[in-house]
Design an enzyme around this catalytic site. Structure first.
Site, PDB file in Angstrom:
ATOM      1  CB  SER A 220      -0.950  -0.010   1.208  1.00 23.59           C
ATOM      2  OG  SER A 220      -0.229  -0.076   2.418  1.00 23.59           O
ATOM      3  N   GLY A 222      -0.282   4.550   0.089  1.00 24.61           N
ATOM      4  CA  GLY A 222      -0.996   5.749   0.501  1.00 24.61           C
ATOM      5  C   GLY A 222      -1.670   6.406  -0.683  1.00 24.61           C
ATOM      6  CB  ALA A 223      -1.848   9.940  -1.750  1.00 23.85           C
ATOM      7  CG  ASP A 252      -6.531  -2.077   9.166  1.00 27.69           C
ATOM      8  OD1 ASP A 252      -5.404  -2.579   9.007  1.00 27.69           O
ATOM      9  OD2 ASP A 252      -6.783  -1.252  10.062  1.00 27.69           O
TER      10      ASP A 252
END
Length: 327
Positions: A220, A222-223, A252
């Site tokens: 992941s 983030g943005a 999650d």
């Protein structure tokens, strides 16, 4: 059915403020209290989308009893394990531009006997599970190899294990061959010793983690979206969020979406990104339901390895992980 284990659950209080100013009196625009902990959030997201899940949750003290009450009000299927300590409370300060400041308590220590009781509860429920999700930080005094030991016990039963943790617990779990890990950018840099500046660096770091034992890496960003490295395939994806509310629990929700989407390939990555983006648009650590999830916002395809990341992570000053020797 997807079984989740949260060794360090929490009560999560989110306070929305106009701006964070040290030393000032700040008036809250809104506040909410949610049950928290990474595995708990995965189960909550699955519940909100009618995907069968059960959560194993140790709890203690008034905070722990309140956590269990909140989960019961949501209708979560759970196995609760009472412990002597007190469940932690976390505070999140959320600003209108999506900036989040988190203050997390360390949690309460689990005795060896309590840890054995929790492990027995997981094993007793695991025979009905397709996946076991072991996620979150470890409480004080819990051995770093606890997730690795669970991976080895479930592997013989043909149960897939997803691990979402950080630091020594993540590194220890790699050698046990988890079916899936979900590191963020900080965790990628810390585990591999590599600077993470471009999408290509993410892919390189994921390859190192797979060489160390993980079969699939869902990173992941983030943005910047997410990268999935699985078998010989690599996918990149992103989902635009024009008005972010809170990133708490978004990772999650992403993991829950990936597993709900089958845990394999580009279609599962689309679900992961759609669920994660939906969580960012919601307040606090509220988990998205079907009406919140917009798959049309998701874009996936082959990664542009030269693409720079919005947030760069310099090398943390350690040697990359060595590959695990072949059995």
């Amino acid at each position: 059915m997807i079984l989740t284990l949260t060794l360090n659950p929490s009560l999560d209080r989110t306070i929305e403020i106009a701006a964070l100013a040290r030393g000032a009196v700040i008036r809250a625009a809104a506040a909410r209290l949610d049950p928290g902990g990474k595995g708990v959030n995965v189960s909550r997201a699955l519940l909100a989308n009618a995907v069968a899940s059960r959560a194993v949750v140790p709890f203690g003290g008034d905070e722990g009893r309140q956590l269990v009450r909140l989960l019961a009000l949501e209708g979560l299927d759970m196995v609760t394990v009472p412990v002597a300590g007190t469940t932690r409370s976390n505070v999140t300060l959320a600003e209108p531009d999506g900036t989040v400041t988190k203050i997390n308590e360390p949690g309460t220590a689990l005795t060896p006997a309590e840890l054995d009781t929790v492990a027995d509860a997981v094993l007793a429920a695991a025979h009905e599970a397709d996946w076991v999700v072991a996620s979150g930080s470890l409480p004080p005094e819990v051995p770093a190899d606890v997730y690795a030991r669970l991976c080895r016990r479930f592997a013989g039963a043909g149960i897939h294990v997803a691990v979402d943790t950080s630091g020594p617990a993540l590194v220890a779990a790699l050698g046990a061959g988890p079916a899936l890990i979900k590191p963020n950018l900080d965790e990628l840099a810390a585990a591999t010793g590599l600077p993470i500046l471009r999408v290509g660096d993410v892919v390189e770091a994921a390859d190192l983690l797979r060489a160390a034992g993980a079969r699939t890496v869902l990173a992941s960003l983030g943005a910047d979206g997410a990268v999935l490295v699985q078998d010989r395939d690599v996918w990149y994806g992103e989902a635009a969020v024009s008005e972010p509310r809170s990133s708490v629990g978004a990772g999650d929700a992403m993991l829950a979406g990936f597993l709900a989407g089958g845990g394999r390939g580009e279609a599962a990555l689309v679900e992961a990104l759609a669920w994660g983006a939906a969580a960012v648009r919601l307040p606090g650590s509220r988990m998205p339901g079907p009406s919140d999830i917009d798959r049309a916002r998701v874009r996936t395809g082959p990664p542009d390895l030269t693409r720079p990341l919005t947030t760069c992570h310099p090398a943390p000053g350690r040697e990359p992980l060595p590959p695990v020797p072949a059995p």
